[in-house]
Design a protein around this motif. Structure first.
Motif, PDB file in Angstrom:
ATOM      1  N   PRO A 388       0.856  -1.287  -0.178  1.00 27.70           N
ATOM      2  CA  PRO A 388      -0.067   0.015   0.030  1.00 27.70           C
ATOM      3  C   PRO A 388       0.839   1.391  -0.173  1.00 27.70           C
ATOM      4  O   PRO A 388       2.108   1.131   0.277  1.00 27.70           O
ATOM      5  N   SER A 389       0.415   2.149  -0.150  1.00 25.33           N
ATOM      6  CA  SER A 389       1.098   3.608   0.150  1.00 25.33           C
ATOM      7  C   SER A 389       0.912   4.148   1.442  1.00 25.33           C
ATOM      8  O   SER A 389      -0.171   4.042   2.218  1.00 25.33           O
ATOM      9  N   THR A 390       1.986   4.284   2.073  1.00 24.17           N
ATOM     10  CA  THR A 390       1.730   4.522   3.676  1.00 24.17           C
ATOM     11  C   THR A 390       2.512   6.185   3.869  1.00 24.17           C
ATOM     12  O   THR A 390       3.539   6.305   3.348  1.00 24.17           O
ATOM     13  N   LEU A 391       1.736   6.599   4.715  1.00 23.35           N
ATOM     14  CA  LEU A 391       1.980   8.234   5.136  1.00 23.35           C
ATOM     15  C   LEU A 391       3.325   8.211   6.067  1.00 23.35           C
ATOM     16  O   LEU A 391       3.341   7.463   7.060  1.00 23.35           O
ATOM     17  N   ASN A 392       4.018   9.143   5.690  1.00 22.51           N
ATOM     18  CA  ASN A 392       5.466   9.225   6.685  1.00 22.51           C
ATOM     19  C   ASN A 392       6.235   8.066   6.970  1.00 22.51           C
ATOM     20  O   ASN A 392       6.923   8.238   7.838  1.00 22.51           O
ATOM     21  N   THR A 393       6.130   7.224   6.193  1.00 23.53           N
ATOM     22  CA  THR A 393       6.842   5.991   6.304  1.00 23.53           C
ATOM     23  C   THR A 393       7.268   5.193   5.165  1.00 23.53           C
ATOM     24  O   THR A 393       6.260   5.311   4.247  1.00 23.53           O
ATOM     25  N   LEU A 394       8.063   4.272   5.237  1.00 25.14           N
ATOM     26  CA  LEU A 394       8.186   3.405   3.846  1.00 25.14           C
ATOM     27  C   LEU A 394       7.238   2.111   4.107  1.00 25.14           C
ATOM     28  O   LEU A 394       7.507   1.347   5.313  1.00 25.14           O
ATOM     29  N   PRO A 395       6.663   1.695   3.216  1.00 25.96           N
ATOM     30  CA  PRO A 395       5.766   0.329   3.185  1.00 25.96           C
ATOM     31  C   PRO A 395       6.644  -0.850   3.330  1.00 25.96           C
ATOM     32  O   PRO A 395       7.593  -0.889   2.501  1.00 25.96           O
ATOM     33  N   VAL A 396       6.238  -1.906   3.813  1.00 27.58           N
ATOM     34  CA  VAL A 396       6.920  -3.331   3.527  1.00 27.58           C
ATOM     35  C   VAL A 396       6.268  -3.790   2.225  1.00 27.58           C
ATOM     36  O   VAL A 396       5.084  -3.552   2.123  1.00 27.58           O
ATOM     37  N   VAL A 397       6.990  -4.669   1.557  1.00 27.89           N
ATOM     38  CA  VAL A 397       6.527  -5.400   0.203  1.00 27.89           C
ATOM     39  C   VAL A 397       6.155  -6.775   0.770  1.00 27.89           C
ATOM     40  O   VAL A 397       6.798  -7.571   1.354  1.00 27.89           O
ATOM     41  N   ALA A 398       4.698  -7.125   0.158  1.00 24.77           N
ATOM     42  CA  ALA A 398       4.522  -8.224   0.134  1.00 24.77           C
ATOM     43  C   ALA A 398       4.801  -9.290  -1.184  1.00 24.77           C
ATOM     44  O   ALA A 398       4.248  -8.885  -2.076  1.00 24.77           O
ATOM     45  N   TRP A 399       5.902  -9.843  -1.273  1.00 25.60           N
ATOM     46  CA  TRP A 399       6.489 -10.719  -2.463  1.00 25.60           C
ATOM     47  C   TRP A 399       5.552 -11.974  -2.644  1.00 25.60           C
ATOM     48  O   TRP A 399       5.271 -12.703  -1.759  1.00 25.60           O
ATOM     49  N   PRO A 400       5.474 -12.021  -4.084  1.00 26.22           N
ATOM     50  CA  PRO A 400       4.733 -13.312  -4.559  1.00 26.22           C
ATOM     51  C   PRO A 400       5.675 -14.568  -4.456  1.00 26.22           C
ATOM     52  O   PRO A 400       6.500 -14.531  -4.746  1.00 26.22           O
ATOM     53  N   GLU A 401       4.956 -15.649  -3.938  1.00 26.92           N
ATOM     54  CA  GLU A 401       5.286 -16.900  -3.552  1.00 26.92           C
ATOM     55  C   GLU A 401       4.430 -18.003  -4.320  1.00 26.92           C
ATOM     56  O   GLU A 401       3.581 -17.876  -3.790  1.00 26.92           O
ATOM     57  N   LYS A 402       4.652 -18.665  -5.215  1.00 28.58           N
ATOM     58  CA  LYS A 402       4.206 -19.644  -5.878  1.00 28.58           C
ATOM     59  C   LYS A 402       4.061 -20.807  -4.976  1.00 28.58           C
ATOM     60  O   LYS A 402       4.735 -21.147  -4.216  1.00 28.58           O
ATOM     61  N   LEU A 403       2.681 -21.216  -4.729  1.00 27.53           N
ATOM     62  CA  LEU A 403       2.154 -22.268  -4.032  1.00 27.53           C
ATOM     63  C   LEU A 403       2.490 -23.630  -4.700  1.00 27.53           C
ATOM     64  O   LEU A 403       2.076 -23.712  -5.778  1.00 27.53           O
ATOM     65  N   GLU A 404       3.077 -24.637  -3.961  1.00 28.27           N
ATOM     66  CA  GLU A 404       3.559 -25.886  -4.394  1.00 28.27           C
ATOM     67  C   GLU A 404       2.191 -26.544  -4.430  1.00 28.27           C
ATOM     68  O   GLU A 404       1.233 -26.488  -3.679  1.00 28.27           O
ATOM     69  N   VAL A 405       1.826 -27.421  -5.682  1.00 33.97           N
ATOM     70  CA  VAL A 405       0.812 -28.094  -5.832  1.00 33.97           C
ATOM     71  C   VAL A 405       1.000 -29.619  -5.568  1.00 33.97           C
ATOM     72  O   VAL A 405       2.040 -29.973  -6.202  1.00 33.97           O
ATOM     73  N   PHE A 406       0.434 -30.078  -4.452  1.00 33.34           N
ATOM     74  CA  PHE A 406       0.818 -31.467  -4.130  1.00 33.34           C
ATOM     75  C   PHE A 406      -0.009 -32.192  -4.704  1.00 33.34           C
ATOM     76  O   PHE A 406      -1.333 -32.292  -5.015  1.00 33.34           O
TER      77      PHE A 406
END
Ligand code: CA
Length: 406
Positions: A388-406
């Motif tokens: 998201p955009s965050t006011l007065n600070t730097l946001p953290v990033v949610a990186w994509p991770e591929k889910l393993e198909v079992f």
């Protein structure tokens, strides 16, 4: 009013083709009751359907089709109006293209037509049909996996949580939102967006000022961005700032002002990107171009913001080429379901590739949008899906991770 919707989709893995005949028959009862006609083609992998009828009925039936789990990757190709039905026979026959020889299959389909005019006339709906039957345009069929095949995970080691700092001024401050390359897990740039303290939008905030003051405030606000960036410790990251095009053109020595503020905060021009919207850039094109030249000569990069939403886009591009283009979020929204949006983005990617302009998709909110855009060749993204955009600070990033198909 007689309306037409055309879509294509991909048959789901667990659907046996022989069950589809019954399905079509059942659907026909509904179609008939609502006076919807058309044709449904199948080529072994994909469906292609023309729906024709009264607008509300076509829409209602189409919405049901969109929810049907027996197919996926449904892309709407066309939504239009016509004076007469092209396929007016009662019901909607399922037409298996594989049962016909290549040479005669198109004619076999066209023979189903009921229009009193030749169906080979220059009609968009029939051109779509021809392209599907002749399979002349398959390279744009990206088969994207379901949205839940990726997880978006915050990695605090890669993007450590930063403190929240004091607002830039009493009247406004800045929010930060990263532009990222998700697959190489890189932050490409941090964009700083002005946020008036009153809660008003930036354009409303500016609208309350005389014009010249507005450009002055816009430009001068950037020294606060650089100061905040220094305080937040952005180090070597690229910083994107937004400017009204006319702020660069009208405020005297605008570029010198930026350069001084950049240096005063320990940053270098090469790590700064100026984002300008298309709108208004052409009203004083000579002054604007002079400012751009100076900007580029100093090492600052230029991006066109919200590309496609304004009025000047292509004319502006013929006159000068930016380093980056940010495709407007309205074009990105639900792109995985829209044929027109896909065609437009592919055209943008093509000319940007010819001109060596980097492309950023902004306003990416859904995994499917991101997956489609990656398939099409976009690498850089911005949107709530990742951060998201965050006011007065730097946001953290949610990186994509591929889910393993079992
Ligand atoms: Ca922007």
């Amino acid at each position: 009013m007689l309306s037409t919707i055309i879509y294509r989709s991909h048959i789901s893995d667990d659907v046996a083709f022989k069950t589809l005949g019954n399905l079509a028959e059942k659907a026909n009862q509904t179609n008939e009751a609502h006076s919807v006609t058309g044709i449904l083609l199948f080529n072994g992998t994909h469906f292609f359907q023309v729906l024709e009828g009264p607008e509300e009925a076509v829409l209602a039936i189409y919405e049901g089709i969109c929810r049907d789990p027996r197919h996926h990757n449904l892309v709407e190709l066309m939504r239009d109006y016509a004076p007469a039905r092209r396929f007016g026979n009662v019901g909607m026959e399922l037409f298996d293209l594989r049962e016909y020889d290549r040479e005669i299959v198109l004619q076999a389909v066209l023979d189903k037509g009921t229009s009193k005019y030749q169906l080979t006339y220059d009609d968009r709906a029939l051109q779509f049909l021809r392209v599907f039957v002749e399979a002349t345009e398959r390279e744009n069929y990206f088969e994207i996996p379901p949205g839940d095949s990726w997880e978006f995970i915050v990695d605090n080691e890669e993007t450590p949580v930063r403190p929240t700092i004091r607002p830039a001024t009493d009247e406004y401050s800045f929010a930060f939102q990263p532009i990222i390359d998700p697959l190489s897990r890189q932050i490409v740039s941090l964009e700083a967006v002005m946020r008036p303290t009153s809660g008003a939008s930036v354009s409303d905030y500016f609208a309350g000022m005389p014009r010249n003051e507005m450009y002055e405030v816009d430009l001068k606000s950037k020294q606060h961005v650089f100061a905040m960036a220094k305080q937040l410790g952005i180090d070597g990251l690229t910083l994107s700032i937004n400017l009204l095009p006319m702020s660069l053109a009208i405020v005297p020595d605008a570029v010198d002002f930026l350069l001084q503020a950049i240096e005063a905060n320990g940053l270098v021009p090469e790590q700064i990107v100026v984002e300008v919207t298309e709108n208004g850039a052409l009203s004083r094109v000579d002054e604007f171009e002079a400012a751009i030249k100076k900007l580029k000569a100093s090492g600052i990069s230029l991006a066109i913001d919200g590309f496609g939403a304004g009025s000047a886009g292509l004319v502006l591009l013929t006159q000068f080429q930016p380093d980056k283009i940010k495709i407007d979020g309205n074009i990105i929204a639900d792109i995985h379901k829209s044929g027109p949006k896909q065609a437009i983005v592919q055209a943008i990617l093509k000319f940007c590739s010819s001109l060596q302009i980097a492309v950023i998709a902004e306003g990416v909110n859904k995994p499917e949008e991101w997956m489609w855009l990656e398939s099409a060749g976009v690498c850089n993204f911005q949107g709530a899906l990742f951060a998201p955009s965050t006011l007065n600070t730097l946001p953290v990033v949610a990186w994509p991770e591929k889910l393993e198909v079992f």
